[in-house]
Design a protein around this motif. Structure first.
Motif, PDB file in Angstrom:
ATOM      1  N   ILE A  70      15.232  42.700 -84.393  1.00  0.00           N
ATOM      2  CA  ILE A  70      13.612  43.803 -83.730  1.00  0.00           C
ATOM      3  C   ILE A  70      13.617  44.551 -84.755  1.00  0.00           C
ATOM      4  O   ILE A  70      14.147  45.735 -84.933  1.00  0.00           O
ATOM      5  CB  ILE A  70      13.995  43.784 -82.157  1.00  0.00           C
ATOM      6  CG1 ILE A  70      14.536  42.982 -81.983  1.00  0.00           C
ATOM      7  CG2 ILE A  70      12.829  44.739 -81.686  1.00  0.00           C
ATOM      8  CD1 ILE A  70      15.113  43.198 -80.287  1.00  0.00           C
ATOM      9  N   ARG A  71      12.140  44.214 -85.329  1.00  0.00           N
ATOM     10  CA  ARG A  71      11.343  45.383 -86.345  1.00  0.00           C
ATOM     11  C   ARG A  71       9.962  45.532 -86.036  1.00  0.00           C
ATOM     12  O   ARG A  71       9.447  45.054 -85.479  1.00  0.00           O
ATOM     13  CB  ARG A  71      11.284  44.737 -87.598  1.00  0.00           C
ATOM     14  CG  ARG A  71      10.698  45.922 -88.571  1.00  0.00           C
ATOM     15  CD  ARG A  71      10.636  45.334 -90.292  1.00  0.00           C
ATOM     16  NE  ARG A  71      11.150  45.863 -91.135  1.00  0.00           N
ATOM     17  CZ  ARG A  71      11.421  45.587 -91.967  1.00  0.00           C
ATOM     18  NH1 ARG A  71      11.616  44.508 -92.410  1.00  0.00           N
ATOM     19  NH2 ARG A  71      11.396  46.407 -92.998  1.00  0.00           N
ATOM     20  N   ASN A  72      10.216  47.475 -85.479  1.00  0.00           N
ATOM     21  CA  ASN A  72       8.991  48.129 -84.939  1.00  0.00           C
ATOM     22  C   ASN A  72       8.293  48.977 -86.138  1.00  0.00           C
ATOM     23  O   ASN A  72       9.062  49.563 -87.090  1.00  0.00           O
ATOM     24  CB  ASN A  72       9.454  49.066 -84.210  1.00  0.00           C
ATOM     25  CG  ASN A  72       9.648  47.886 -82.654  1.00  0.00           C
ATOM     26  OD1 ASN A  72       8.735  46.619 -81.955  1.00  0.00           O
ATOM     27  ND2 ASN A  72      10.349  48.064 -81.683  1.00  0.00           N
ATOM     28  N   GLY A  73       7.459  48.916 -86.665  1.00  0.00           N
ATOM     29  CA  GLY A  73       6.339  49.744 -87.248  1.00  0.00           C
ATOM     30  C   GLY A  73       5.277  49.317 -87.989  1.00  0.00           C
ATOM     31  O   GLY A  73       4.382  48.098 -86.900  1.00  0.00           O
ATOM     32  N   GLN A  74       4.591  49.292 -88.831  1.00  0.00           N
ATOM     33  CA  GLN A  74       3.840  48.443 -89.701  1.00  0.00           C
ATOM     34  C   GLN A  74       3.319  47.317 -89.191  1.00  0.00           C
ATOM     35  O   GLN A  74       2.716  46.245 -89.603  1.00  0.00           O
ATOM     36  CB  GLN A  74       3.061  49.027 -91.402  1.00  0.00           C
ATOM     37  CG  GLN A  74       1.956  48.907 -91.586  1.00  0.00           C
ATOM     38  CD  GLN A  74       1.987  49.884 -92.509  1.00  0.00           C
ATOM     39  OE1 GLN A  74       2.514  50.149 -93.394  1.00  0.00           O
ATOM     40  NE2 GLN A  74       0.475  49.714 -92.804  1.00  0.00           N
ATOM     41  N   VAL A  75       4.903  46.606 -89.843  1.00  0.00           N
ATOM     42  CA  VAL A  75       5.548  45.128 -89.650  1.00  0.00           C
ATOM     43  C   VAL A  75       6.374  45.128 -87.969  1.00  0.00           C
ATOM     44  O   VAL A  75       7.294  45.476 -87.953  1.00  0.00           O
ATOM     45  CB  VAL A  75       6.129  44.608 -90.479  1.00  0.00           C
ATOM     46  CG1 VAL A  75       6.591  42.942 -90.724  1.00  0.00           C
ATOM     47  CG2 VAL A  75       4.948  44.413 -92.076  1.00  0.00           C
ATOM     48  N   GLU A  76       5.985  44.013 -87.445  1.00  0.00           N
ATOM     49  CA  GLU A  76       7.019  43.800 -86.234  1.00  0.00           C
ATOM     50  C   GLU A  76       7.575  42.289 -85.803  1.00  0.00           C
ATOM     51  O   GLU A  76       6.817  41.740 -86.301  1.00  0.00           O
ATOM     52  CB  GLU A  76       6.336  44.746 -85.128  1.00  0.00           C
ATOM     53  CG  GLU A  76       5.585  46.378 -84.635  1.00  0.00           C
ATOM     54  CD  GLU A  76       4.967  46.103 -84.261  1.00  0.00           C
ATOM     55  OE1 GLU A  76       4.450  45.241 -82.536  1.00  0.00           O
ATOM     56  OE2 GLU A  76       4.699  47.478 -83.560  1.00  0.00           O
ATOM     57  N   THR A  77       8.266  42.139 -86.351  1.00  0.00           N
ATOM     58  CA  THR A  77       9.314  41.038 -86.017  1.00  0.00           C
ATOM     59  C   THR A  77      10.455  40.754 -84.810  1.00  0.00           C
ATOM     60  O   THR A  77      11.017  42.214 -84.625  1.00  0.00           O
ATOM     61  CB  THR A  77      10.219  40.644 -87.092  1.00  0.00           C
ATOM     62  OG1 THR A  77      10.809  41.759 -87.381  1.00  0.00           O
ATOM     63  CG2 THR A  77       8.802  40.437 -88.640  1.00  0.00           C
ATOM     64  N   ARG A  78      10.166  39.513 -83.800  1.00  0.00           N
ATOM     65  CA  ARG A  78      12.009  39.630 -83.689  1.00  0.00           C
ATOM     66  C   ARG A  78      12.117  38.232 -83.832  1.00  0.00           C
ATOM     67  O   ARG A  78      11.833  37.222 -83.507  1.00  0.00           O
ATOM     68  CB  ARG A  78      11.231  39.629 -81.942  1.00  0.00           C
ATOM     69  CG  ARG A  78      12.262  39.340 -81.128  1.00  0.00           C
ATOM     70  CD  ARG A  78      12.036  39.058 -79.579  1.00  0.00           C
ATOM     71  NE  ARG A  78      13.184  39.066 -78.851  1.00  0.00           N
ATOM     72  CZ  ARG A  78      13.655  40.508 -77.878  1.00  0.00           C
ATOM     73  NH1 ARG A  78      13.119  41.149 -78.393  1.00  0.00           N
ATOM     74  NH2 ARG A  78      14.714  39.907 -77.488  1.00  0.00           N
ATOM     75  N   LEU A  79      13.260  37.951 -84.821  1.00  0.00           N
ATOM     76  CA  LEU A  79      13.500  36.753 -84.960  1.00  0.00           C
ATOM     77  C   LEU A  79      14.963  36.799 -84.555  1.00  0.00           C
ATOM     78  O   LEU A  79      15.524  37.474 -84.520  1.00  0.00           O
ATOM     79  CB  LEU A  79      13.970  37.730 -86.399  1.00  0.00           C
ATOM     80  CG  LEU A  79      13.069  37.496 -87.740  1.00  0.00           C
ATOM     81  CD1 LEU A  79      13.333  38.246 -89.148  1.00  0.00           C
ATOM     82  CD2 LEU A  79      11.935  36.130 -88.156  1.00  0.00           C
ATOM     83  N   ILE A  80      14.970  35.521 -84.325  1.00  0.00           N
ATOM     84  CA  ILE A  80      16.331  35.314 -83.350  1.00  0.00           C
ATOM     85  C   ILE A  80      17.231  34.087 -84.274  1.00  0.00           C
ATOM     86  O   ILE A  80      16.787  33.416 -84.850  1.00  0.00           O
ATOM     87  CB  ILE A  80      16.283  34.192 -81.999  1.00  0.00           C
ATOM     88  CG1 ILE A  80      14.757  35.199 -81.415  1.00  0.00           C
ATOM     89  CG2 ILE A  80      17.116  33.262 -81.127  1.00  0.00           C
ATOM     90  CD1 ILE A  80      14.320  34.678 -80.195  1.00  0.00           C
TER      91      ILE A  80
END
Length: 144
Positions: A70-80
């Motif tokens: 889970i990455r929060n910031g300018q780029v947001e992702t939730r990679l499973i």
């Protein structure tokens, strides 16, 4: 962050696009928590070109076959990342949002109460077209 929960986290990421490999290396102080059947790795990552821009990263190791980033910031992702399976995952950038396919090949989990290592390899696709092959290595050590 409580000083006793500080860990030295080293991340090496390798991305291959159209035969060209790019490698990034990061060493930072972050948090690490091991619970029964789960581990949590948290750290902040700063933009190389603009250090005032950062993202918060949380890696949940839920089993030897399942890791979520889970990455929060300018780029947001939730990679499973689930070994042997493809997942559609949300990827939001300043330019817009998209759904990408994530297929995981390898998860090597050697985490323990003092830290340890994690290696994951996976590929990303968009509309079933390969974007990149990726892998990352994380080494976690107690600070001090």
């Amino acid at each position: 962050m409580d000083k006793k929960n500080e860990y030295l986290i080293s991340v090496t990421g390798i991305q291959e696009v159209d035969g060209d490999k790019d490698k990034i290396e990061l060493q930072t102080i972050g948090s690490y928590l091991l619970k029964p059947n789960r581990a949590y790795i948290g750290y902040k990552e700063y933009d190389e070109d603009n250090p005032s821009i950062s993202s918060n990263n949380l890696i949940k190791v839920e089993s030897d076959n399942l890791v979520t980033i889970i990455r929060n910031g300018q780029v947001e992702t939730r990679l499973i990342l689930e070994k042997g399976r493809r997942h559609l995952c949300h990827y939001r950038t300043p330019a817009g949002s998209l759904m990408i396919g994530v297929s995981t090949d390898t998860i090597n989990n050697e985490l323990n109460e003092k830290g340890g290592k994690l290696h994951v390899s996976y590929s990303l696709d968009f509309n079933n077209e390969l974007i990149s092959n990726n892998e990352f290595y994380i080494d976690i050590q107690e600070k001090g």
